[in-house]
Design an enzyme around this catalytic site. Sequence first.
Site, mmCIF file in Angstrom:
data_model
loop_
_atom_site.group_PDB
_atom_site.id
_atom_site.type_symbol
_atom_site.label_atom_id
_atom_site.label_comp_id
_atom_site.label_asym_id
_atom_site.label_seq_id
_atom_site.Cartn_x
_atom_site.Cartn_y
_atom_site.Cartn_z
ATOM 1 N N THR A 163 9.393 -37.525 -55.688
ATOM 2 C CA THR A 163 9.063 -36.244 -55.056
ATOM 3 C C THR A 163 8.036 -35.536 -55.933
ATOM 4 O O THR A 163 8.059 -35.683 -57.147
ATOM 5 C CB THR A 163 10.345 -35.389 -54.940
ATOM 6 O OG1 THR A 163 11.177 -35.977 -53.949
ATOM 7 C CG2 THR A 163 10.062 -33.933 -54.592
ATOM 8 N N ARG A 191 18.035 -36.031 -41.645
ATOM 9 C CA ARG A 191 18.476 -35.459 -42.932
ATOM 10 C C ARG A 191 17.333 -34.639 -43.552
ATOM 11 O O ARG A 191 16.197 -35.051 -43.593
ATOM 12 C CB ARG A 191 18.885 -36.590 -43.865
ATOM 13 C CG ARG A 191 19.369 -36.133 -45.255
ATOM 14 C CD ARG A 191 18.266 -36.155 -46.280
ATOM 15 N NE ARG A 191 18.764 -35.900 -47.627
ATOM 16 C CZ ARG A 191 17.974 -35.684 -48.672
ATOM 17 N NH1 ARG A 191 16.669 -35.700 -48.537
ATOM 18 N NH2 ARG A 191 18.477 -35.438 -49.855
ATOM 19 N N VAL A 192 17.672 -33.458 -44.041
ATOM 20 C CA VAL A 192 16.708 -32.602 -44.724
ATOM 21 C C VAL A 192 17.205 -32.386 -46.149
ATOM 22 O O VAL A 192 18.401 -32.154 -46.359
ATOM 23 C CB VAL A 192 16.567 -31.249 -43.990
ATOM 24 C CG1 VAL A 192 15.742 -30.263 -44.802
ATOM 25 C CG2 VAL A 192 15.951 -31.456 -42.611
ATOM 26 N N GLY A 193 16.303 -32.484 -47.114
ATOM 27 C CA GLY A 193 16.683 -32.286 -48.512
ATOM 28 C C GLY A 193 16.436 -30.863 -48.972
ATOM 29 O O GLY A 193 16.241 -29.940 -48.169
ATOM 30 N N ASP A 194 16.430 -30.688 -50.271
ATOM 31 C CA ASP A 194 16.261 -29.351 -50.853
ATOM 32 C C ASP A 194 14.806 -28.897 -50.878
ATOM 33 O O ASP A 194 14.523 -27.694 -50.879
ATOM 34 C CB ASP A 194 16.790 -29.357 -52.293
ATOM 35 C CG ASP A 194 16.069 -30.408 -53.149
ATOM 36 O OD1 ASP A 194 15.944 -31.555 -52.691
ATOM 37 O OD2 ASP A 194 15.619 -30.062 -54.258
ATOM 38 N N THR A 213 13.390 -31.341 -58.148
ATOM 39 C CA THR A 213 13.463 -32.712 -57.642
ATOM 40 C C THR A 213 14.802 -33.304 -58.057
ATOM 41 O O THR A 213 15.311 -32.974 -59.131
ATOM 42 C CB THR A 213 12.306 -33.571 -58.205
ATOM 43 O OG1 THR A 213 12.634 -34.956 -58.046
ATOM 44 C CG2 THR A 213 12.048 -33.322 -59.682
ATOM 45 N N HIS A 215 18.810 -35.086 -56.517
ATOM 46 C CA HIS A 215 19.742 -35.261 -55.389
ATOM 47 C C HIS A 215 19.767 -33.968 -54.565
ATOM 48 O O HIS A 215 20.422 -32.995 -54.944
ATOM 49 C CB HIS A 215 21.154 -35.525 -55.890
ATOM 50 C CG HIS A 215 21.320 -36.864 -56.537
ATOM 51 N ND1 HIS A 215 21.675 -37.026 -57.854
ATOM 52 C CD2 HIS A 215 21.185 -38.108 -56.033
ATOM 53 C CE1 HIS A 215 21.755 -38.328 -58.141
ATOM 54 N NE2 HIS A 215 21.456 -38.995 -57.054
ATOM 55 N N GLY A 216 19.078 -33.995 -53.439
ATOM 56 C CA GLY A 216 18.902 -32.780 -52.652
ATOM 57 C C GLY A 216 20.202 -32.105 -52.256
ATOM 58 O O GLY A 216 20.304 -30.878 -52.256
HETATM 59 N N1 ASP Z 1 15.038 -33.768 -53.752
HETATM 60 C C1 ASP Z 1 14.540 -34.764 -52.865
HETATM 61 C C2 ASP Z 1 15.455 -34.831 -51.665
HETATM 62 O O1 ASP Z 1 16.652 -34.802 -51.822
HETATM 63 C C3 ASP Z 1 14.457 -36.127 -53.472
HETATM 64 C C4 ASP Z 1 13.865 -36.204 -54.866
HETATM 65 O O2 ASP Z 1 13.514 -35.199 -55.443
HETATM 66 O O3 ASP Z 1 13.740 -37.335 -55.389
HETATM 67 O O4 ASP Z 1 14.957 -34.968 -50.577
#
Ligand code: ASP
Length: 291
Positions: A163, A191-194, A213, A215-216
């Site tokens: 990311t 799925r949507v991340g952070d 960046t 684990h979202g």
């Molecule tokens: N934070 C991102 C997500 O969960 C992934 C990452 O940063 O590697 O979508």
Amino acid sequence: MAKPLLLVHGGAGNLPEASRPSHEAGCLHAAEAGGAVLEAGGTVVEAVCAAVVELENNPIYNAGVGCALTRSGRVSLDTAVMDGKSRNAAGLAALDAFPNPVRIAERMLDEPEVLLVGQPASEWAERHGFRRVPEDELTTESARLQWHKVVDEGADPNFAGGTVGCVARDADGNLAAATSTGGTMGKKPGRVGDSPLIGVGTFADDLCALSATGHGEAFMRAVFAARVADAVRYGEEPQEALRRMLERTRDFFGGYGGAILITTESDPQFFWTTVGMSHAWWSPDGTGSGI
Ligand code: ASP
């Protein structure tokens, strides 16, 4: 007068040794591109977007070209930009294949909405002049291989990160932040991340700018960026706030990651709880990078 400063990250994770030099070099190149915008009198928003564009175009990162794919092998992009001065913010999530999604978020900054998702988000982008491309144009051989490892062989989807994000400050102390990602490899469609969520993976106000960046899901549960920004506002040292919240995100919410942060006055702040996080910075005095 504040000292202009720009930081980028290329994702927190466990990069194979062989990929590290290119990840670090790509971050440095992006930091220089963003710094050149500041030097030429561009705004902090223009600078963070210019840096993120470089990273999105670089196929080694998980954003734009080379992005992670959903479980069904499709492109689904998340991105956000926030302008600290106006507090305008724009996020797009589960977006179709557009080159440089961060430019779409930049374009959306003046809209009243803060978050658009899925098909309507892609339609909004097209209505505003952005061109959808065939997914193959954003899908690299290496992303396809990683996808097979995750979906067919059960590999850890977060093993390489990738990311991208940027924060910047200009001579007037204005701040901005931007983040862009394909999300986690093999993620559920929808799925949507952070990253596209303001106050979670991306945040900027009159004091602080952050891009995260990792684990979202853990970062969302931790409401990561807003909590760091508040801690700094109420007096915690920026490096300490970053460290404490990343460790809390790991220990209490169960997710690893990293972030970049600047305040109106701070030096570059980086912290990660993963094996590494490629990063770089630019200031009028020089540049630097690490991993
Ligand atoms: N934070 C991102 C997500 O969960 C992934 C990452 O940063 O590697 O979508």
